[in-house]
Design a protein around this motif. Structure first.
Motif, PDB file in Angstrom:
ATOM      1  N   PHE A  82       3.553   6.444  -4.171  1.00 20.84           N
ATOM      2  CA  PHE A  82       4.273   5.185  -3.371  1.00 20.84           C
ATOM      3  C   PHE A  82       5.481   4.915  -3.997  1.00 20.84           C
ATOM      4  CE2 PHE A  82       5.204   1.173  -1.434  1.00 20.84           C
ATOM      5  CZ  PHE A  82       4.925   1.514   0.057  1.00 20.84           C
ATOM      6  N   LYS A  83       5.525   4.686  -5.354  1.00 18.85           N
ATOM      7  CA  LYS A  83       6.620   4.243  -6.155  1.00 18.85           C
ATOM      8  C   LYS A  83       7.705   5.468  -6.127  1.00 18.85           C
ATOM      9  CE  LYS A  83       4.700   1.019  -9.486  1.00 18.85           C
ATOM     10  NZ  LYS A  83       4.316   0.935 -10.539  1.00 18.85           N
ATOM     11  N   LYS A  84       7.678   6.560  -5.721  1.00 15.65           N
ATOM     12  CA  LYS A  84       8.699   7.679  -5.677  1.00 15.65           C
ATOM     13  C   LYS A  84       9.297   7.803  -4.439  1.00 15.65           C
ATOM     14  CE  LYS A  84       6.165  10.125  -9.182  1.00 15.65           C
ATOM     15  NZ  LYS A  84       5.421  11.274  -9.412  1.00 15.65           N
ATOM     16  N   LEU A  85       8.717   7.168  -3.355  1.00 15.18           N
ATOM     17  CA  LEU A  85       9.269   7.018  -2.305  1.00 15.18           C
ATOM     18  C   LEU A  85      10.776   6.072  -2.039  1.00 15.18           C
ATOM     19  CD1 LEU A  85       6.220   6.275   0.238  1.00 15.18           C
ATOM     20  CD2 LEU A  85       7.240   8.516  -0.193  1.00 15.18           C
ATOM     21  N   THR A  86      11.592   6.477  -1.222  1.00 15.05           N
ATOM     22  CA  THR A  86      12.687   5.600  -0.933  1.00 15.05           C
ATOM     23  C   THR A  86      12.178   4.403  -0.310  1.00 15.05           C
ATOM     24  OG1 THR A  86      13.127   6.099   1.380  1.00 15.05           O
ATOM     25  CG2 THR A  86      14.136   7.568  -0.422  1.00 15.05           C
ATOM     26  N   LYS A  87      13.148   3.190  -0.600  1.00 15.37           N
ATOM     27  CA  LYS A  87      12.907   1.994   0.179  1.00 15.37           C
ATOM     28  C   LYS A  87      12.666   1.909   1.526  1.00 15.37           C
ATOM     29  CE  LYS A  87      13.656  -3.095   0.054  1.00 15.37           C
ATOM     30  NZ  LYS A  87      14.468  -4.081  -0.665  1.00 15.37           N
ATOM     31  N   ALA A  88      13.546   2.848   2.151  1.00 16.47           N
ATOM     32  CA  ALA A  88      13.191   2.929   3.753  1.00 16.47           C
ATOM     33  C   ALA A  88      12.034   3.475   4.204  1.00 16.47           C
ATOM     34  CB  ALA A  88      14.257   3.817   4.276  1.00 16.47           C
ATOM     35  N   GLU A  89      11.541   4.473   3.283  1.00 17.39           N
ATOM     36  CA  GLU A  89      10.138   5.170   3.695  1.00 17.39           C
ATOM     37  C   GLU A  89       9.082   4.059   3.348  1.00 17.39           C
ATOM     38  OE1 GLU A  89      10.904   9.722   2.236  1.00 17.39           O
ATOM     39  OE2 GLU A  89      10.717   8.532   0.808  1.00 17.39           O
ATOM     40  N   LYS A  90       9.123   3.277   2.274  1.00 14.67           N
ATOM     41  CA  LYS A  90       8.276   2.391   2.083  1.00 14.67           C
ATOM     42  C   LYS A  90       8.177   1.435   3.235  1.00 14.67           C
ATOM     43  CE  LYS A  90       8.978   2.558  -2.906  1.00 14.67           C
ATOM     44  NZ  LYS A  90       9.318   1.899  -4.123  1.00 14.67           N
ATOM     45  N   ILE A  91       9.253   0.774   3.459  1.00 16.80           N
ATOM     46  CA  ILE A  91       9.206   0.142   4.557  1.00 16.80           C
ATOM     47  C   ILE A  91       8.586   0.537   5.854  1.00 16.80           C
ATOM     48  CG2 ILE A  91      11.025  -1.514   6.164  1.00 16.80           C
ATOM     49  CD1 ILE A  91      12.772  -1.999   3.549  1.00 16.80           C
ATOM     50  N   ARG A  92       8.804   1.860   6.376  1.00 14.01           N
ATOM     51  CA  ARG A  92       8.281   2.440   7.313  1.00 14.01           C
ATOM     52  C   ARG A  92       6.813   2.480   7.303  1.00 14.01           C
ATOM     53  NH1 ARG A  92      10.438   7.751   7.484  1.00 14.01           N
ATOM     54  NH2 ARG A  92      12.171   6.684   6.787  1.00 14.01           N
ATOM     55  N   ILE A  93       6.303   2.691   6.082  1.00 17.14           N
ATOM     56  CA  ILE A  93       4.857   2.674   6.056  1.00 17.14           C
ATOM     57  C   ILE A  93       4.192   1.173   5.932  1.00 17.14           C
ATOM     58  CG2 ILE A  93       3.020   2.920   4.082  1.00 17.14           C
ATOM     59  CD1 ILE A  93       4.877   5.466   3.110  1.00 17.14           C
ATOM     60  N   ASN A 104       5.512  -1.230   7.712  1.00 22.38           N
ATOM     61  CA  ASN A 104       5.652  -1.693   9.241  1.00 22.38           C
ATOM     62  C   ASN A 104       4.538  -0.939   9.996  1.00 22.38           C
ATOM     63  OD1 ASN A 104       7.650  -3.456   8.645  1.00 22.38           O
ATOM     64  ND2 ASN A 104       9.225  -1.880   9.258  1.00 22.38           N
ATOM     65  N   ALA A 105       4.245   0.370   9.941  1.00 23.88           N
ATOM     66  CA  ALA A 105       3.152   1.033  10.410  1.00 23.88           C
ATOM     67  C   ALA A 105       1.657   0.555  10.022  1.00 23.88           C
ATOM     68  CB  ALA A 105       3.457   2.660  10.359  1.00 23.88           C
ATOM     69  N   GLN A 106       1.788   0.090   8.697  1.00 21.31           N
ATOM     70  CA  GLN A 106       0.496  -0.300   8.039  1.00 21.31           C
ATOM     71  C   GLN A 106      -0.508   0.749   8.070  1.00 21.31           C
ATOM     72  OE1 GLN A 106      -0.744  -3.538   6.952  1.00 21.31           O
ATOM     73  NE2 GLN A 106       1.627  -3.641   6.596  1.00 21.31           N
ATOM     74  N   SER A 107       0.046   1.734   7.645  1.00 19.52           N
ATOM     75  CA  SER A 107      -0.841   3.213   7.309  1.00 19.52           C
ATOM     76  C   SER A 107      -0.212   3.903   6.687  1.00 19.52           C
ATOM     77  CB  SER A 107      -1.432   3.470   8.661  1.00 19.52           C
ATOM     78  OG  SER A 107      -0.238   4.487   9.376  1.00 19.52           O
ATOM     79  N   LEU A 116       2.115 -10.625   0.282  1.00 17.57           N
ATOM     80  CA  LEU A 116       1.638  -9.457   0.420  1.00 17.57           C
ATOM     81  C   LEU A 116       1.772  -8.833   1.656  1.00 17.57           C
ATOM     82  CD1 LEU A 116      -0.757  -7.337  -0.489  1.00 17.57           C
ATOM     83  CD2 LEU A 116      -2.200  -8.539   0.996  1.00 17.57           C
ATOM     84  N   LYS A 117       2.421  -7.758   1.532  1.00 18.97           N
ATOM     85  CA  LYS A 117       2.828  -6.666   2.639  1.00 18.97           C
ATOM     86  C   LYS A 117       2.095  -5.670   3.173  1.00 18.97           C
ATOM     87  CE  LYS A 117       6.586  -7.802   4.179  1.00 18.97           C
ATOM     88  NZ  LYS A 117       6.957  -8.556   5.434  1.00 18.97           N
ATOM     89  N   PHE A 118       1.377  -4.833   2.155  1.00 14.24           N
ATOM     90  CA  PHE A 118       0.637  -3.794   2.572  1.00 14.24           C
ATOM     91  C   PHE A 118      -0.211  -3.416   1.273  1.00 14.24           C
ATOM     92  CE2 PHE A 118      -0.103   0.645   1.855  1.00 14.24           C
ATOM     93  CZ  PHE A 118      -0.440   1.082   3.196  1.00 14.24           C
ATOM     94  N   SER A 119      -1.629  -3.356   1.903  1.00 14.50           N
ATOM     95  CA  SER A 119      -2.580  -2.808   0.814  1.00 14.50           C
ATOM     96  C   SER A 119      -3.666  -1.747   1.585  1.00 14.50           C
ATOM     97  CB  SER A 119      -3.683  -4.208   0.530  1.00 14.50           C
ATOM     98  OG  SER A 119      -4.113  -4.492   1.871  1.00 14.50           O
ATOM     99  N   MET A 120      -4.078  -1.021   0.589  1.00 16.18           N
ATOM    100  CA  MET A 120      -4.979   0.192   1.214  1.00 16.18           C
ATOM    101  C   MET A 120      -6.156   0.349  -0.015  1.00 16.18           C
ATOM    102  SD  MET A 120      -2.923   3.620   0.508  1.00 16.18           S
ATOM    103  CE  MET A 120      -3.752   4.238   1.669  1.00 16.18           C
TER     104      MET A 120
END
Length: 82
Positions: free
Chosen positions: A65-76, A78-81, A46-50
């Protein structure tokens, strides 16, 4: 309902929705009810949940979320928000 993101053993990300994160992670890692995508990429972590208001809200957030790029997903993640 919850939207969640797991990281598979090959480094890919899988996004889903559930009412129980704990149960769903166990299904992904040990059961036959885990997504077909994750069955060959075990274990998952598990990396992220909301939390979401309801099933519809969770499904909308999952789709966005699925439409974001992998870089955008990783940024989210890492920020956990989001």
């Amino acid at each position: 309902w919850m939207m969640y993101v797991v990281e598979c053993s090959d480094g890919t990300l899988y996004t889903g929705i559930t009412t129980s994160i704990k149960r769903r992670i166990l299904e992904h890692n040990f059961g036959m009810r885990g997504a077909k995508y994750t069955r060959s990429r075990r274990p998952v972590r598990l990396k992220f949940s909301m939390e979401c208001e309801d099933h519809s809200d969770a499904a909308r957030k999952e789709s966005r979320f699925k439409k974001l790029t992998k870089a955008e997903k990783i940024r989210i993640i890492n920020a956990q928000s989001w």
